[in-house]
Scaffold this motif. Structure first.
Motif, PDB file in Angstrom:
ATOM      1  N   UNK A 116      20.773  10.559  39.223  1.00 28.67           N
ATOM      2  CA  UNK A 116      20.457  10.760  37.807  1.00 28.67           C
ATOM      3  C   UNK A 116      21.362   9.895  37.018  1.00 28.67           C
ATOM      4  N   UNK A 117      21.225   9.722  35.789  1.00 28.42           N
ATOM      5  CA  UNK A 117      22.062   8.681  35.052  1.00 28.42           C
ATOM      6  C   UNK A 117      22.168   9.181  33.510  1.00 28.42           C
ATOM      7  N   UNK A 118      23.534   8.879  33.115  1.00 26.36           N
ATOM      8  CA  UNK A 118      23.705   9.232  31.833  1.00 26.36           C
ATOM      9  C   UNK A 118      24.003   7.875  31.037  1.00 26.36           C
ATOM     10  N   UNK A 119      23.843   7.885  29.430  1.00 29.97           N
ATOM     11  CA  UNK A 119      24.140   6.950  28.761  1.00 29.97           C
ATOM     12  C   UNK A 119      24.653   7.294  27.754  1.00 29.97           C
ATOM     13  N   UNK A 120      26.015   6.798  27.395  1.00 29.24           N
ATOM     14  CA  UNK A 120      26.773   7.042  26.229  1.00 29.24           C
ATOM     15  C   UNK A 120      26.876   5.876  25.293  1.00 29.24           C
ATOM     16  N   UNK A 121      26.539   6.141  24.027  1.00 29.97           N
ATOM     17  CA  UNK A 121      26.533   4.982  23.285  1.00 29.97           C
ATOM     18  C   UNK A 121      27.211   5.326  21.799  1.00 29.97           C
ATOM     19  N   UNK A 122      28.155   4.386  21.799  1.00 27.22           N
ATOM     20  CA  UNK A 122      29.005   4.398  20.150  1.00 27.22           C
ATOM     21  C   UNK A 122      28.167   3.566  19.450  1.00 27.22           C
ATOM     22  N   UNK A 123      27.414   3.801  18.615  1.00 27.81           N
ATOM     23  CA  UNK A 123      26.358   2.918  18.026  1.00 27.81           C
ATOM     24  C   UNK A 123      26.952   1.921  17.031  1.00 27.81           C
ATOM     25  N   UNK A 124      28.244   1.887  16.683  1.00 27.05           N
ATOM     26  CA  UNK A 124      28.681   0.953  15.649  1.00 27.05           C
ATOM     27  C   UNK A 124      28.714  -0.558  15.787  1.00 27.05           C
ATOM     28  N   UNK A 125      28.514  -0.884  16.977  1.00 22.57           N
ATOM     29  CA  UNK A 125      28.679  -2.280  17.410  1.00 22.57           C
ATOM     30  C   UNK A 125      27.540  -3.044  16.627  1.00 22.57           C
ATOM     31  N   UNK A 126      28.015  -4.305  16.191  1.00 24.89           N
ATOM     32  CA  UNK A 126      27.028  -4.980  15.091  1.00 24.89           C
ATOM     33  C   UNK A 126      25.876  -5.684  16.282  1.00 24.89           C
ATOM     34  N   UNK A 127      26.183  -5.646  17.621  1.00 24.53           N
ATOM     35  CA  UNK A 127      25.461  -6.291  18.508  1.00 24.53           C
ATOM     36  C   UNK A 127      24.016  -5.246  18.782  1.00 24.53           C
ATOM     37  N   UNK A 128      24.130  -3.946  18.180  1.00 25.89           N
ATOM     38  CA  UNK A 128      22.902  -3.266  18.745  1.00 25.89           C
ATOM     39  C   UNK A 128      21.920  -2.941  17.427  1.00 25.89           C
ATOM     40  N   UNK A 129      20.691  -2.647  17.707  1.00 21.40           N
ATOM     41  CA  UNK A 129      20.197  -2.321  16.774  1.00 21.40           C
ATOM     42  C   UNK A 129      19.978  -0.756  16.675  1.00 21.40           C
ATOM     43  N   UNK A 130      20.887  -0.200  15.830  1.00 21.48           N
ATOM     44  CA  UNK A 130      21.063   1.094  15.829  1.00 21.48           C
ATOM     45  C   UNK A 130      21.209   1.647  14.492  1.00 21.48           C
ATOM     46  N   UNK A 131      21.358   1.071  13.505  1.00 16.69           N
ATOM     47  CA  UNK A 131      21.214   1.379  12.090  1.00 16.69           C
ATOM     48  C   UNK A 131      19.762   1.659  11.666  1.00 16.69           C
ATOM     49  N   UNK A 132      19.656   2.350  10.722  1.00 14.29           N
ATOM     50  CA  UNK A 132      18.191   2.800  10.048  1.00 14.29           C
ATOM     51  C   UNK A 132      17.392   1.880   9.998  1.00 14.29           C
ATOM     52  N   UNK A 133      17.604   0.558   9.467  1.00 15.95           N
ATOM     53  CA  UNK A 133      16.672  -0.517   9.261  1.00 15.95           C
ATOM     54  C   UNK A 133      16.329  -1.300  10.820  1.00 15.95           C
ATOM     55  N   UNK A 134      16.750  -0.880  11.702  1.00 13.83           N
ATOM     56  CA  UNK A 134      16.528  -1.839  12.854  1.00 13.83           C
ATOM     57  C   UNK A 134      16.178  -0.961  14.093  1.00 13.83           C
ATOM     58  N   UNK A 135      16.711   0.302  14.056  1.00 13.34           N
ATOM     59  CA  UNK A 135      16.694   1.364  15.130  1.00 13.34           C
ATOM     60  C   UNK A 135      15.266   1.491  15.814  1.00 13.34           C
ATOM     61  N   UNK A 136      14.181   1.155  14.921  1.00 17.29           N
ATOM     62  CA  UNK A 136      12.872   1.356  15.501  1.00 17.29           C
ATOM     63  C   UNK A 136      12.168   0.236  15.836  1.00 17.29           C
ATOM     64  N   UNK A 137      12.770  -0.862  15.847  1.00 17.69           N
ATOM     65  CA  UNK A 137      12.464  -2.082  16.559  1.00 17.69           C
ATOM     66  C   UNK A 137      12.044  -1.900  18.043  1.00 17.69           C
ATOM     67  N   UNK A 138      10.858  -2.459  18.442  1.00 20.39           N
ATOM     68  CA  UNK A 138      10.709  -2.012  20.021  1.00 20.39           C
ATOM     69  C   UNK A 138      11.651  -2.800  21.064  1.00 20.39           C
ATOM     70  N   UNK A 139      12.291  -3.787  20.313  1.00 24.10           N
ATOM     71  CA  UNK A 139      13.184  -4.542  21.332  1.00 24.10           C
ATOM     72  C   UNK A 139      14.573  -4.064  21.157  1.00 24.10           C
ATOM     73  N   UNK A 140      14.875  -2.981  20.310  1.00 25.71           N
ATOM     74  CA  UNK A 140      15.964  -2.293  20.109  1.00 25.71           C
ATOM     75  C   UNK A 140      16.507  -1.367  21.277  1.00 25.71           C
TER      76      UNK A 140
END
Length: 205
Positions: A116-140
């Motif tokens: 099994x696997x766990x993934x922990x994300x602190x999403x504040x990184x500017x390299x990640x598509x995690x904000x409301x405007x980009x989080x639904x991008x398929x390549x996010x």
């Protein structure tokens, strides 16, 4: 105590808080179709304290031992050279973008020594598509993690340590069937309880 003993003898799980009840309900419902082959767990995080906290929460689960071929694969992904690829709990640092993050996750979930696997994300990184405007991008990251989960039968849980600003990011994964928790302790504890229950019961739910 008599009631508690009767419940435990009958195979009933007892939640100590309402939060734990919700967490376990989420885990058991969303992971019900995933086969449980063992208790070996690996993880991918982008903050070192998440890895440490995750390890501290293990009870029935044990840290997996990554195969030599998986470590070799991780080293190829590790383009910045900052990740300790010998550890089953990978800290990919805030420099990892969406693609690299997901590549690390896919590499560990494919290891035959990982159950099994766990993934922990602190999403504040500017390299990640995690904000409301980009989080639904398929390549996010959300879309990529959903793809990993769909391609593999092993159970995976996700924690997102952030505020309401990242609620849409969480929603994308929840809508796709991934169990997401507000902190690493809840994610690991819920998965630990679920795996231990399934292994001891020896049945598919």
């Amino acid at each position: 105590e008599v009631f508690r003993a009767a419940c435990l003898q009958g195979g009933v799980l007892l939640a100590e808080t309402i939060e734990e009840y919700y967490d376990l309900t989420r885990t058991f419902s969303l992971l019900a179709g995933k086969p449980i082959m063992g208790s070996r767990i690996a993880g991918v995080v982008n903050a070192g304290f998440e890895s440490t906290m995750g390890a501290d929460e293990l009870k029935g689960l044990t840290q997996a031992r990554l195969s030599a071929s998986t470590v070799e694969r991780l080293n190829r992904i590790n383009r910045h050279g900052l990740v300790d690829t010998a550890s089953p709990f990978l800290d990919v640092t805030p420099m990892a973008d969406d693609r690299m993050y997901a590549e690390f996750v896919e590499a560990v979930i494919q290891d035959p020594g990982v159950d099994s696997v766990f993934v922990a994300i602190v999403p504040h990184s500017p390299t990640l598509k995690t904000d409301p405007g980009t989080c639904r991008d398929q390549d996010g990251l959300a879309g990529r993690l959903l793809g990993v989960a769909a391609r593999h039968e092993k159970p995976m849980v996700v924690s997102v340590n952030a505020g309401r600003y990242y609620a849409d990011f969480v929603s994308v994964m929840e809508e796709g069937g991934l169990p997401v928790y507000p902190d690493i302790r809840s994610a690991i504890s819920s998965l630990d309880t679920y795996v231990s229950y399934r292994l001891h019961r020896g049945t598919q739910l």
